[in-house]
Design a protein around this motif. Structure first.
Motif, short mmCIF file in Angstrom:
data_model
loop_
_atom_site.label_atom_id
_atom_site.label_comp_id
_atom_site.label_asym_id
_atom_site.label_seq_id
_atom_site.Cartn_x
_atom_site.Cartn_y
_atom_site.Cartn_z
N PHE A 57 0.83 -1.20 0.00
CA PHE A 57 0.00 0.00 0.00
C PHE A 57 0.87 1.26 0.00
CE2 PHE A 57 -2.03 3.45 2.37
CZ PHE A 57 -3.10 3.70 1.53
N GLN A 58 1.90 1.28 0.84
CA GLN A 58 2.78 2.45 0.92
C GLN A 58 3.52 2.67 -0.40
OE1 GLN A 58 5.10 1.53 4.41
NE2 GLN A 58 3.76 2.73 5.74
N ALA A 59 3.99 1.58 -1.00
CA ALA A 59 4.74 1.70 -2.25
C ALA A 59 3.85 2.24 -3.37
CB ALA A 59 5.32 0.34 -2.64
N ILE A 60 2.63 1.71 -3.47
CA ILE A 60 1.71 2.15 -4.52
C ILE A 60 1.29 3.60 -4.30
CG2 ILE A 60 -0.65 1.82 -5.44
CD1 ILE A 60 1.28 -0.24 -6.52
N ALA A 61 0.99 3.95 -3.03
CA ALA A 61 0.58 5.32 -2.71
C ALA A 61 1.70 6.31 -3.05
CB ALA A 61 0.20 5.43 -1.24
N ASP A 62 2.94 5.93 -2.71
CA ASP A 62 4.11 6.77 -2.99
C ASP A 62 4.29 6.94 -4.51
OD1 ASP A 62 6.48 8.16 -2.56
OD2 ASP A 62 7.65 6.40 -1.99
N LEU A 63 4.12 5.85 -5.23
CA LEU A 63 4.27 5.87 -6.69
C LEU A 63 3.20 6.76 -7.35
CD1 LEU A 63 6.20 4.38 -8.62
CD2 LEU A 63 4.51 2.57 -8.83
N ILE A 64 1.95 6.60 -6.91
CA ILE A 64 0.86 7.40 -7.49
C ILE A 64 1.03 8.87 -7.12
CG2 ILE A 64 -1.64 7.83 -7.43
CD1 ILE A 64 -1.96 4.74 -7.10
N PHE A 65 1.30 9.13 -5.85
CA PHE A 65 1.50 10.51 -5.40
C PHE A 65 2.64 11.16 -6.17
CE2 PHE A 65 3.56 13.64 -2.63
CZ PHE A 65 2.50 14.49 -2.42
N GLY A 66 3.75 10.43 -6.31
CA GLY A 66 4.92 10.97 -7.01
C GLY A 66 4.62 11.29 -8.46
N THR A 67 3.86 10.40 -9.11
CA THR A 67 3.52 10.62 -10.52
C THR A 67 2.60 11.83 -10.66
OG1 THR A 67 3.72 8.25 -10.90
CG2 THR A 67 2.53 9.52 -12.58
N VAL A 68 1.60 11.94 -9.79
CA VAL A 68 0.65 13.06 -9.86
C VAL A 68 1.38 14.38 -9.62
CG1 VAL A 68 -1.33 14.14 -8.70
CG2 VAL A 68 -1.38 11.70 -9.26
N ILE A 69 2.20 14.44 -8.58
CA ILE A 69 2.86 15.71 -8.26
C ILE A 69 3.86 16.10 -9.36
CG2 ILE A 69 4.73 14.84 -6.77
CD1 ILE A 69 4.07 17.22 -4.89
N THR A 70 4.50 15.10 -9.97
CA THR A 70 5.43 15.39 -11.07
C THR A 70 4.67 15.94 -12.28
OG1 THR A 70 6.91 13.67 -10.28
CG2 THR A 70 7.25 14.42 -12.53
N PHE A 71 3.48 15.39 -12.54
CA PHE A 71 2.65 15.92 -13.63
C PHE A 71 2.16 17.33 -13.31
CE2 PHE A 71 2.84 11.99 -15.87
CZ PHE A 71 2.53 12.32 -17.17
N ILE A 72 1.89 17.62 -12.04
CA ILE A 72 1.49 18.98 -11.66
C ILE A 72 2.64 19.96 -11.96
CG2 ILE A 72 0.95 20.48 -9.67
CD1 ILE A 72 -0.69 18.05 -8.57
N PHE A 73 3.87 19.53 -11.67
CA PHE A 73 5.03 20.39 -11.91
C PHE A 73 5.34 20.54 -13.41
CE2 PHE A 73 6.41 20.00 -7.45
CZ PHE A 73 6.90 21.29 -7.24
N PHE A 74 5.35 19.42 -14.14
CA PHE A 74 5.92 19.44 -15.49
C PHE A 74 4.94 19.05 -16.60
CE2 PHE A 74 9.47 18.33 -12.57
CZ PHE A 74 10.18 19.51 -12.70
#
Ligand SMILES: [Zn+2]
Length: 148
Positions: A57-74
């Motif tokens: 759960f932590q790994a998937i949440a981290d992966l999804i959060f990271g992808t979303v925030i990176t798309f918000i930035f770039f």
């Protein structure tokens, strides 16, 4: 490092060299082990003591959060397929060792990725391990901005 930190660096690399996807994706992949050599905290710390469900759960949440925030930035400034590929490349080392942790697949290629990362990974406790990560990501953001 956390999947979020890896994704942000992969995204920043793609944004810095928008016209050379092959180079950007390669550099994003190479950034993973280099970042993991910097003392840091992540969800993998003490993984043997965690349940597989929590770890997953932590790994998937981290992966999804990271992808979303990176798309918000770039996401608005970089080709979205390229950006996604750069994020995946930056995470690929951990994706390749996830079956070792989660399913006990202690054989090639998963064991190879696990053993290599175990060798180079420098883990320290929070909050210092979060601060080193934030400073590293922010520093790379600033450096990569000047390239583009
Ligand atoms: Zn890693």
């Amino acid at each position: 490092m956390t999947a979020t930190a890896h994704a942000l660096v992969g995204g920043a690399i793609a944004a810095a060299i928008p016209n050379h996807p092959a180079l950007g994706i390669t550099l994003a992949a190479l950034s993973h082990p280099i970042l993991d050599m910097i003392p840091h905290w992540d969800f993998g710390r003490g993984w043997r003591q965690k349940s597989k469900a929590l770890l997953f759960f932590q790994a998937i949440a981290d992966l999804i959060f990271g992808t979303v925030i990176t798309f918000i930035f770039f996401g608005k400034t970089t080709d979205n397929l390229y950006l996604l590929m750069a994020i995946l490349a930056s995470e690929s080392w951990d994706i390749m060792q996830a079956p070792y942790w989660l399913f006990g697949w202690k054989f090639f290629p998963f064991s190879t990725f696990y053993n290599f990362q175990h060798l180079i990974n420098k883990s320290i406790k929070a909050p210092w391990g979060i601060i080193t990560q934030a400073v590293t990501v922010t520093g790379l953001f600033l450096v990569l901005r000047t390239i583009h």
